[in-house]
Design a protein around this motif. Structure first.
Motif, PDB file in Angstrom:
ATOM      1  N   HIS A   1       1.412  -0.890   0.041  1.00 56.95           N
ATOM      2  CA  HIS A   1       0.236  -0.085   0.012  1.00 56.95           C
ATOM      3  C   HIS A   1       0.840   1.146  -0.158  1.00 56.95           C
ATOM      4  O   HIS A   1       0.340   2.181  -0.455  1.00 56.95           O
ATOM      5  CB  HIS A   1      -0.945   0.096   0.852  1.00 56.95           C
ATOM      6  CG  HIS A   1      -1.732   1.096   1.426  1.00 56.95           C
ATOM      7  ND1 HIS A   1      -2.526   1.718   0.122  1.00 56.95           N
ATOM      8  CD2 HIS A   1      -1.550   1.836   2.173  1.00 56.95           C
ATOM      9  CE1 HIS A   1      -2.583   2.769   0.481  1.00 56.95           C
ATOM     10  NE2 HIS A   1      -2.459   3.133   1.929  1.00 56.95           N
ATOM     11  N   GLU A   2       1.811   1.470   0.580  1.00 55.75           N
ATOM     12  CA  GLU A   2       2.660   2.589   0.808  1.00 55.75           C
ATOM     13  C   GLU A   2       3.768   3.077  -0.390  1.00 55.75           C
ATOM     14  O   GLU A   2       3.359   3.904  -0.395  1.00 55.75           O
ATOM     15  CB  GLU A   2       4.048   2.218   1.972  1.00 55.75           C
ATOM     16  CG  GLU A   2       3.381   2.183   3.644  1.00 55.75           C
ATOM     17  CD  GLU A   2       2.779   3.292   4.009  1.00 55.75           C
ATOM     18  OE1 GLU A   2       3.293   4.777   3.390  1.00 55.75           O
ATOM     19  OE2 GLU A   2       1.425   3.751   4.630  1.00 55.75           O
ATOM     20  N   LYS A   3       3.775   1.916  -1.301  1.00 55.23           N
ATOM     21  CA  LYS A   3       4.457   1.548  -2.072  1.00 55.23           C
ATOM     22  C   LYS A   3       3.442   1.831  -3.881  1.00 55.23           C
ATOM     23  O   LYS A   3       3.756   3.634  -4.070  1.00 55.23           O
ATOM     24  CB  LYS A   3       4.637   0.528  -2.636  1.00 55.23           C
ATOM     25  CG  LYS A   3       5.350   0.350  -4.494  1.00 55.23           C
ATOM     26  CD  LYS A   3       5.680  -0.940  -4.068  1.00 55.23           C
ATOM     27  CE  LYS A   3       7.113  -0.824  -6.154  1.00 55.23           C
ATOM     28  NZ  LYS A   3       7.184  -2.467  -6.606  1.00 55.23           N
TER      29      LYS A   3
ATOM     30  N   THR B   1       3.963   6.243  -4.966  1.00 52.49           N
ATOM     31  CA  THR B   1       3.648   6.333  -6.868  1.00 52.49           C
ATOM     32  C   THR B   1       2.307   7.714  -7.469  1.00 52.49           C
ATOM     33  O   THR B   1       2.693   8.276  -8.402  1.00 52.49           O
ATOM     34  CB  THR B   1       3.557   4.798  -7.360  1.00 52.49           C
ATOM     35  OG1 THR B   1       3.966   4.311  -6.901  1.00 52.49           O
ATOM     36  CG2 THR B   1       3.827   5.435  -8.923  1.00 52.49           C
ATOM     37  N   LEU B   2       1.778   7.272  -6.259  1.00 49.31           N
ATOM     38  CA  LEU B   2       0.278   8.075  -6.566  1.00 49.31           C
ATOM     39  C   LEU B   2       0.543   9.154  -6.388  1.00 49.31           C
ATOM     40  O   LEU B   2       0.457  11.014  -6.861  1.00 49.31           O
ATOM     41  CB  LEU B   2      -1.019   7.617  -6.253  1.00 49.31           C
ATOM     42  CG  LEU B   2      -1.554   6.398  -6.715  1.00 49.31           C
ATOM     43  CD1 LEU B   2      -3.074   6.172  -5.777  1.00 49.31           C
ATOM     44  CD2 LEU B   2      -2.213   6.096  -8.285  1.00 49.31           C
TER      45      LEU B   2
ATOM     46  N   GLN C   1      -8.289  10.687  -6.487  1.00 49.29           N
ATOM     47  CA  GLN C   1      -9.630   9.426  -6.074  1.00 49.29           C
ATOM     48  C   GLN C   1      -8.933   8.297  -5.719  1.00 49.29           C
ATOM     49  O   GLN C   1      -9.676   8.077  -5.264  1.00 49.29           O
ATOM     50  CB  GLN C   1     -10.448  10.147  -7.485  1.00 49.29           C
ATOM     51  CG  GLN C   1     -11.732   8.892  -7.490  1.00 49.29           C
ATOM     52  CD  GLN C   1     -12.315   9.633  -6.087  1.00 49.29           C
ATOM     53  OE1 GLN C   1     -12.944  10.500  -5.436  1.00 49.29           O
ATOM     54  NE2 GLN C   1     -13.428   8.401  -5.248  1.00 49.29           N
ATOM     55  N   GLN C   2      -8.187   7.937  -6.621  1.00 46.63           N
ATOM     56  CA  GLN C   2      -7.857   6.825  -6.753  1.00 46.63           C
ATOM     57  C   GLN C   2      -6.700   7.015  -5.092  1.00 46.63           C
ATOM     58  O   GLN C   2      -7.254   5.401  -5.087  1.00 46.63           O
ATOM     59  CB  GLN C   2      -6.334   6.383  -8.113  1.00 46.63           C
ATOM     60  CG  GLN C   2      -6.457   6.449  -8.925  1.00 46.63           C
ATOM     61  CD  GLN C   2      -5.740   6.506 -10.495  1.00 46.63           C
ATOM     62  OE1 GLN C   2      -4.561   5.367 -10.123  1.00 46.63           O
ATOM     63  NE2 GLN C   2      -5.847   6.854 -11.538  1.00 46.63           N
TER      64      GLN C   2
ATOM     65  N   ALA D   1      -6.826   4.061  -0.175  1.00 42.72           N
ATOM     66  CA  ALA D   1      -6.430   3.818   1.042  1.00 42.72           C
ATOM     67  C   ALA D   1      -7.695   3.269   2.095  1.00 42.72           C
ATOM     68  O   ALA D   1      -7.724   2.528   2.554  1.00 42.72           O
ATOM     69  CB  ALA D   1      -6.577   4.909   1.706  1.00 42.72           C
ATOM     70  N   MET D   2      -9.043   3.091   0.285  1.00 48.18           N
ATOM     71  CA  MET D   2     -10.114   2.653   1.716  1.00 48.18           C
ATOM     72  C   MET D   2     -10.314   1.374   1.774  1.00 48.18           C
ATOM     73  O   MET D   2     -10.363   0.401   2.208  1.00 48.18           O
ATOM     74  CB  MET D   2     -11.567   3.334   0.805  1.00 48.18           C
ATOM     75  CG  MET D   2     -11.790   4.400   1.178  1.00 48.18           C
ATOM     76  SD  MET D   2     -13.121   5.345  -0.168  1.00 48.18           S
ATOM     77  CE  MET D   2     -14.800   4.521   0.908  1.00 48.18           C
ATOM     78  N   ASN D   3      -9.792   0.737   0.541  1.00 49.83           N
ATOM     79  CA  ASN D   3      -9.230  -0.852   0.211  1.00 49.83           C
ATOM     80  C   ASN D   3      -8.311  -0.718   1.187  1.00 49.83           C
ATOM     81  O   ASN D   3      -8.445  -2.407   1.320  1.00 49.83           O
ATOM     82  CB  ASN D   3      -8.968  -0.690  -1.455  1.00 49.83           C
ATOM     83  CG  ASN D   3      -9.911  -0.700  -2.576  1.00 49.83           C
ATOM     84  OD1 ASN D   3     -10.783  -0.052  -2.173  1.00 49.83           O
ATOM     85  ND2 ASN D   3      -9.407  -0.009  -3.659  1.00 49.83           N
ATOM     86  N   HIS D   4      -7.311  -0.272   1.101  1.00 57.13           N
ATOM     87  CA  HIS D   4      -6.562  -0.681   2.106  1.00 57.13           C
ATOM     88  C   HIS D   4      -7.484  -0.721   3.791  1.00 57.13           C
ATOM     89  O   HIS D   4      -6.696  -2.559   4.227  1.00 57.13           O
ATOM     90  CB  HIS D   4      -5.375   0.172   1.832  1.00 57.13           C
ATOM     91  CG  HIS D   4      -4.120   0.296   3.339  1.00 57.13           C
ATOM     92  ND1 HIS D   4      -3.088  -1.082   3.248  1.00 57.13           N
ATOM     93  CD2 HIS D   4      -4.032   0.576   4.278  1.00 57.13           C
ATOM     94  CE1 HIS D   4      -2.441  -1.371   3.993  1.00 57.13           C
ATOM     95  NE2 HIS D   4      -2.447   0.131   5.116  1.00 57.13           N
TER      96      HIS D   4
END
Length: 303
Positions: free
Chosen positions: A82-84, A88-89, A113-114, A119-122
């Motif tokens: 997730h941090e990676k 990148t984003l 938005q991504q 973040a929500m998915n994580h």
């Protein structure tokens, strides 16, 4: 000159065996369950069982540590991924923001938005992972607890069987000792009776007041008849006494066995009740842990 007759009170004492303190311990054996538990054989069994418990505890602790390490590594990989993605984003967002053109602004909104979606998915993924890990730990707890309870019940059964076996051996020894005592008493009585008969016959043969052979033979016959009745009475009295002692020992041994059986039954019931109560507690705790992220990774050792 006539022989001085023996006093009646002296006759039983002359041939009846005298009981010693050792004989009294044979007749009234003092044997408790604690005595059986202090025997070398039983203590050796307890030591062996404790060693088995320690091995099982180490095995469970090792499995628990391995599971926690696996869960931590799994979570670390998820966080690192997730941090990676987030990094990148963020680089893309910074790059687009520095261009200051309309297309870059629109792209920046998409990137933001991504980032929110990631973040929500994580967060959702971590929550699901934590719940799965808690469930896995709870299942391990139940399995370990069941395995430990099985060992406890096996050990309890072994202890009960060993105590019963030790009691049977002790009672067999008690019976053997009483048999030896009775054999010694009977032998002593026969020896004393033979000695009494010989001394009486010798006294008649040395009695100078007896003038002829016929009178001496008559006196011997009377003496033999008197001694025979006396000796039979003594032997019957001893037989009755020994029969009563055998019955008393058997009654004491039945009482010993009843106490041991009651002790074993209470121990078994206590173990079952503890197992049932522990199972209910674990069922409630297990359901609670599944809703608590990373808090269900516990281990219960043998009590």
């Amino acid at each position: 000159m006539m022989m001085k007759p023996q006093k009646d009170s002296d006759r039983p004492r002359e041939n009846m065996p005298i009981a010693s303190k050792e004989d009294a311990s044979v007749l009234t054996p003092q044997l408790t369950i604690d005595d059986l538990k202090q025997t070398k054989t039983f203590l050796k069994l307890i030591k062996k069982q404790q060693k088995e418990v320690n091995v099982l505890k180490k095995k469970h602790a090792k499995a628990h540590t391995a599971l926690r390490s696996s869960h931590s590594a799994q979570l670390d990989r998820t966080v690192a991924q997730h941090e990676k993605e987030k990094h990148t984003l963020e680089k893309q967002l910074h790059k687009n923001t520095s261009r200051k053109v309309s297309s870059s602004l629109e792209m920046s909104r998409d990137i933001e938005q991504q980032m929110k979606t990631a973040a929500m998915n994580h967060k959702s993924k971590v929550k699901d992972m934590a719940s799965a890990q808690a469930s896995e730990c709870s299942e391990m707890l139940r399995w370990h607890s069941a395995e430990e309870q099985t060992v406890v019940e096996q050990h309890l059964l072994q202890q009960c069987e060993q105590l019963h076996k030790l009691l049977m051996l002790e009672q067999e020894q008690q019976t053997h000792q009483l048999t030896l005592l009775h054999e010694r008493q009977s032998k002593e009585m026969r020896t004393n009776q033979a000695k009494t008969s010989m001394e009486s016959s010798k006294a008649i043969s040395q009695d100078k007041s007896i003038k002829n052979k016929a009178e001496r033979e008559r006196r011997v016959r009377e003496l033999n008849s008197t001694n025979t009745r006396k000796f039979l009475t003594e032997r019957k009295r001893l037989a009755v006494k020994q029969t009563k002692e055998c019955e008393q020992l058997q009654a004491a041994q039945r009482e010993q066995l009843e106490r041991l059986e009651k002790h074993n039954e209470e121990l078994s019931n206590s173990c079952y009740a503890k197992s049932h109560c522990q199972g209910q507690i674990e069922a409630v705790c297990g359901d609670t842990r599944e809703d608590e992220p990373l808090t269900g990774q516990t281990h219960t050792s043998l009590q």
